[in-house]
Scaffold this motif. Structure first.
Motif, mmCIF file in Angstrom:
data_model
loop_
_atom_site.group_PDB
_atom_site.id
_atom_site.type_symbol
_atom_site.label_atom_id
_atom_site.label_comp_id
_atom_site.label_asym_id
_atom_site.label_seq_id
_atom_site.Cartn_x
_atom_site.Cartn_y
_atom_site.Cartn_z
ATOM 1 N N LEU A 1 0.441 -1.166 -0.026
ATOM 2 C CA LEU A 1 0.336 0.277 -0.046
ATOM 3 C C LEU A 1 0.764 1.444 0.087
ATOM 4 N N VAL A 2 1.634 1.359 0.699
ATOM 5 C CA VAL A 2 2.634 2.356 1.010
ATOM 6 C C VAL A 2 3.450 2.263 -0.062
ATOM 7 N N GLU A 3 3.526 1.396 -0.564
ATOM 8 C CA GLU A 3 4.816 1.452 -2.106
ATOM 9 C C GLU A 3 3.828 2.668 -3.006
ATOM 10 N N GLN A 4 2.537 1.744 -3.226
ATOM 11 C CA GLN A 4 1.967 2.477 -4.502
ATOM 12 C C GLN A 4 1.235 3.752 -3.735
ATOM 13 N N ARG A 5 1.761 4.781 -2.318
ATOM 14 C CA ARG A 5 0.901 5.354 -1.381
ATOM 15 C C ARG A 5 -0.050 6.822 -2.681
ATOM 16 N N GLU B 1 -1.396 6.646 -6.055
ATOM 17 C CA GLU B 1 -2.413 5.766 -6.530
ATOM 18 C C GLU B 1 -3.409 5.660 -5.745
ATOM 19 N N VAL B 2 -2.784 4.926 -4.527
ATOM 20 C CA VAL B 2 -3.961 4.534 -3.714
ATOM 21 C C VAL B 2 -4.680 5.521 -3.339
ATOM 22 N N LYS B 3 -3.758 6.997 -3.023
ATOM 23 C CA LYS B 3 -4.693 8.484 -2.738
ATOM 24 C C LYS B 3 -5.822 8.845 -3.337
ATOM 25 N N SER B 4 -5.219 9.059 -4.520
ATOM 26 C CA SER B 4 -6.314 8.957 -5.611
ATOM 27 C C SER B 4 -7.240 8.606 -6.490
ATOM 28 N N PHE B 5 -6.968 7.413 -6.212
ATOM 29 C CA PHE B 5 -7.604 5.648 -6.448
ATOM 30 C C PHE B 5 -9.276 5.910 -5.177
ATOM 31 N N LEU B 6 -8.718 6.683 -4.567
ATOM 32 C CA LEU B 6 -9.854 6.587 -3.750
ATOM 33 C C LEU B 6 -10.529 8.294 -3.292
ATOM 34 N N GLY B 7 -9.710 9.027 -3.854
ATOM 35 C CA GLY B 7 -10.365 10.400 -3.764
ATOM 36 C C GLY B 7 -11.580 10.706 -2.681
ATOM 37 N N ASP B 8 -12.312 11.544 -2.952
ATOM 38 C CA ASP B 8 -13.019 12.045 -1.388
ATOM 39 C C ASP B 8 -14.320 11.554 -1.419
ATOM 40 N N THR B 9 -14.208 9.892 -2.002
ATOM 41 C CA THR B 9 -15.783 9.919 -1.625
ATOM 42 C C THR B 9 -15.246 7.804 -1.449
ATOM 43 N N GLY B 10 -14.301 7.248 -2.056
ATOM 44 C CA GLY B 10 -13.626 6.224 -1.589
ATOM 45 C C GLY B 10 -13.841 5.037 -0.291
ATOM 46 N N GLU C 1 -4.264 -8.177 14.520
ATOM 47 C CA GLU C 1 -2.643 -8.167 14.973
ATOM 48 C C GLU C 1 -1.806 -8.401 13.341
ATOM 49 N N GLY C 2 -1.112 -7.296 13.581
ATOM 50 C CA GLY C 2 -0.252 -7.557 12.629
ATOM 51 C C GLY C 2 -0.622 -6.968 11.549
ATOM 52 N N MET C 3 -1.207 -7.659 10.501
ATOM 53 C CA MET C 3 -1.968 -6.567 8.961
ATOM 54 C C MET C 3 -2.978 -5.725 9.205
ATOM 55 N N GLY C 4 -3.936 -6.104 10.356
ATOM 56 C CA GLY C 4 -5.062 -5.013 10.274
ATOM 57 C C GLY C 4 -4.197 -3.321 10.641
ATOM 58 N N GLN C 5 -3.540 -4.042 12.073
ATOM 59 C CA GLN C 5 -2.920 -3.137 12.149
ATOM 60 C C GLN C 5 -1.744 -1.943 11.046
ATOM 61 N N GLY C 6 -0.740 -2.973 10.377
ATOM 62 C CA GLY C 6 -0.129 -2.421 9.410
ATOM 63 C C GLY C 6 -0.344 -1.743 9.076
ATOM 64 N N VAL C 7 -2.449 -2.304 8.057
ATOM 65 C CA VAL C 7 -2.531 -1.021 7.530
ATOM 66 C C VAL C 7 -3.520 0.105 7.764
ATOM 67 N N ASP C 8 -3.463 -0.479 9.188
ATOM 68 C CA ASP C 8 -3.959 1.506 9.225
ATOM 69 C C ASP C 8 -3.630 2.437 9.639
ATOM 70 N N MET C 9 -1.943 1.645 10.119
ATOM 71 C CA MET C 9 -0.566 2.963 9.832
ATOM 72 C C MET C 9 -0.810 2.776 9.070
ATOM 73 N N ALA C 10 -0.575 1.982 8.088
ATOM 74 C CA ALA C 10 -0.087 1.915 6.324
ATOM 75 C C ALA C 10 -1.610 3.522 5.653
ATOM 76 N N LEU C 11 -2.266 3.449 6.250
ATOM 77 C CA LEU C 11 -3.814 4.367 5.025
ATOM 78 C C LEU C 11 -3.160 5.584 6.238
#
Length: 466
Positions: free
Chosen positions: A409-413, A415-424, A433-443
């Motif tokens: 996610l961070v590597e493609q930050r 494009e991810v931000k552009s994809f989500l825009g204001d309504t995504g 633990e691990g994945m869920g926490q890591g994704v939250d920090m990445a977002l």
């Protein structure tokens, strides 16, 4: 048509429009005007999976003979609403390591801000707090503890009883469900195992592969393989309210499987995110085998992936999981999962794939071994090439140069931000633990504070984590 006719039509149209606006206004006002009477007891729930909501409704039902009650989600609760009532009962779960559930995030922030002023803002209020948690986490019922402390010490409310904390993992909350109204209780159905297939490949010592679960009593290979990942299809007894069951079932909902135990009571349950949509008729699951230190399989995964024979039934019921249900099918949707969390991703994808002109979907998926665990398309079938798929980003943790979904996610930050825009919207399914926490920090890193908070506060961030 004369000018008089045109004028009359215009007047009638304007009148109808104003009437429609007035109806919407009063409906909205009524919906958000909670517990304005000081005589009314407000029962507030903050639930991630639905258990706290059920207990809140059960407590309200038990009180209904003596008191007037209203039940409301903490997601809709404003702090100033508490100035209009004299008694509140909170039933709250704790998410992960001490966090409020998503439904309680906004209220929790407001309460924290108010409590920093050390006022007696709620000195008129009497309250109770029931906390649900799991003692496998160090911060057991931490949100309930924080809520209780802030309302008493910082805002001056009076506790009617000490804080109640219940270990849901041991079923300590089950006794509170006895007063749940009959029409809100979950009738179980016989779900018959129709098909079971292993999705990943298990490497044996000989270097061969097998489609059967490994025998854990045998010696293990020198390079341990991933635990078995299984796709299951179950159908429900067609004589037992099948149509009603399908009407209740949405992408994001959960199958609660009842696990019989010899000589033990009560029967325990295990939760599995449903991987299919009603149009497919079968309830599909994706189950990872849980292998204990002694080689035995976990209660739920052992039953579903090994001991339950094909064509045999298991008792279960479908539980609503409102925090994971996504109603907007036109906005961009980011689907993120690892391992068996692909179940929820499959259901959300299927929901859009069966529609015309659905909004774009970007899938992030993480697994372990590229040779054994390349299961994404197999699991998503027959929707793996749907027109609504914008992109699929897969990463394996145990390959050279590999990593985890949060890193991808961070590597493609940008494009991810552009994809989500204001309504995504974002849907995450898998382990907290691990994945869920890591994704939250990445977002948080990708979107930065304001956009991240807006995503969460507007209910566009759906976490189906366990």
């Amino acid at each position: 048509m004369t000018e008089t006719h045109r004028l009359l039509i215009a007047i009638v149209s304007i009148g109808l429009y104003m009437l429609w606006v007035a109806v919407l206004f009063f409906k909205h006002r009524k919906k958000n005007n909670y517990a304005v009477s000081g005589e009314e007891t407000l029962v507030v729930y903050a639930s991630q999976t639905g258990t706290a909501e059920k207990i809140a409704r059960a407590k309200a039902a038990a009180l209904s003979q003596q008191e007037q009650t209203s039940v409301v989600s903490m997601a809709s609760l404003k702090l100033n609403t508490l100035s209009s009532v004299s008694k509140v009962i909170f039933v709250v779960s704790t998410y992960g390591e001490g966090e409020p559930p998503d439904a309680g995030r906004t209220f929790s922030k407001a309460l924290k801000k108010a409590s920093s002023n050390q006022s007696d803002y709620l000195s008129h209020l009497s309250f109770e707090v029931v906390g649900l948690g799991d003692k496998q986490y160090a911060a057991f019922c931490q949100f309930a503890v924080t809520l209780f402390d802030n309302i008493t010490s910082a805002l001056g409310a009076r506790a009617l009883s000490p804080l109640t904390t219940l270990d849901s993992g041991k079923g300590e909350h089950l006794s509170l469900l006895g007063s749940l109204p009959q029409d809100e209780q979950h009738p179980t159905h016989a779900f018959t195992l129709k098909n079971r297939v292993q999705l990943n490949e298990i490497s044996l010592a000989s270097g061969e592969t097998s489609n059967e679960p490994s025998d854990h009593s045998e010696s293990k290979p020198s390079n341990p393989a991933s635990p078995g990942l299984f796709g299951l299809s179950l159908n429900v007894d067609h004589s037992n309210h099948t149509q009603e069951l399908h009407e209740q079932w949405e992408a994001g909902d959960v199958l609660e499987v009842l696990i019989p135990q010899q000589g033990q009571s009560p029967i325990v349950s295990r939760s599995y995110t449903i991987a299919s949509v009603p149009q497919e008729h079968d309830v599909k699951l994706v189950v990872r085998q849980l292998v204990k230190d002694n080689g035995q399989l976990g209660l739920g995964s052992g039953l579903l992936t090994r001991s339950l024979p094909v064509s045999q039934p298991v008792q279960a019921y479908i539980r609503k999981n409102t925090s994971a249900i996504i109603t907007n099918t036109q906005c961009p949707l980011l689907l993120i999962a690892a391992g068996s969390g692909i179940a929820g991703v499959r259901a959300q994808l299927a929901k859009r794939a069966l529609l015309e002109n659905a909004g774009p979907v970007w899938i992030f998926f993480g697994e372990r071994h590229p040779m054994q665990d390349d299961v994404l398309d197999k699991t998503l079938s027959p929707f793996q090439n749907s027109d609504c798929i914008f992109k699929k980003s897969v990463i394996f943790s145990r390959q050279k140069g590999g990593g985890y979904v949060q890193q991808r996610l961070v590597e493609q930050r940008d494009e991810v931000k552009s994809f989500l825009g204001d309504t995504g919207q974002v849907y995450v399914c898998g382990h907290f633990e691990g994945m869920g926490q890591g994704v939250d920090m990445a977002l948080q890193s990708i979107l930065e504070a304001q956009a991240y908070n807006t995503l969460a506060d507007e209910g566009r961030y759906h976490r189906d984590l366990y």
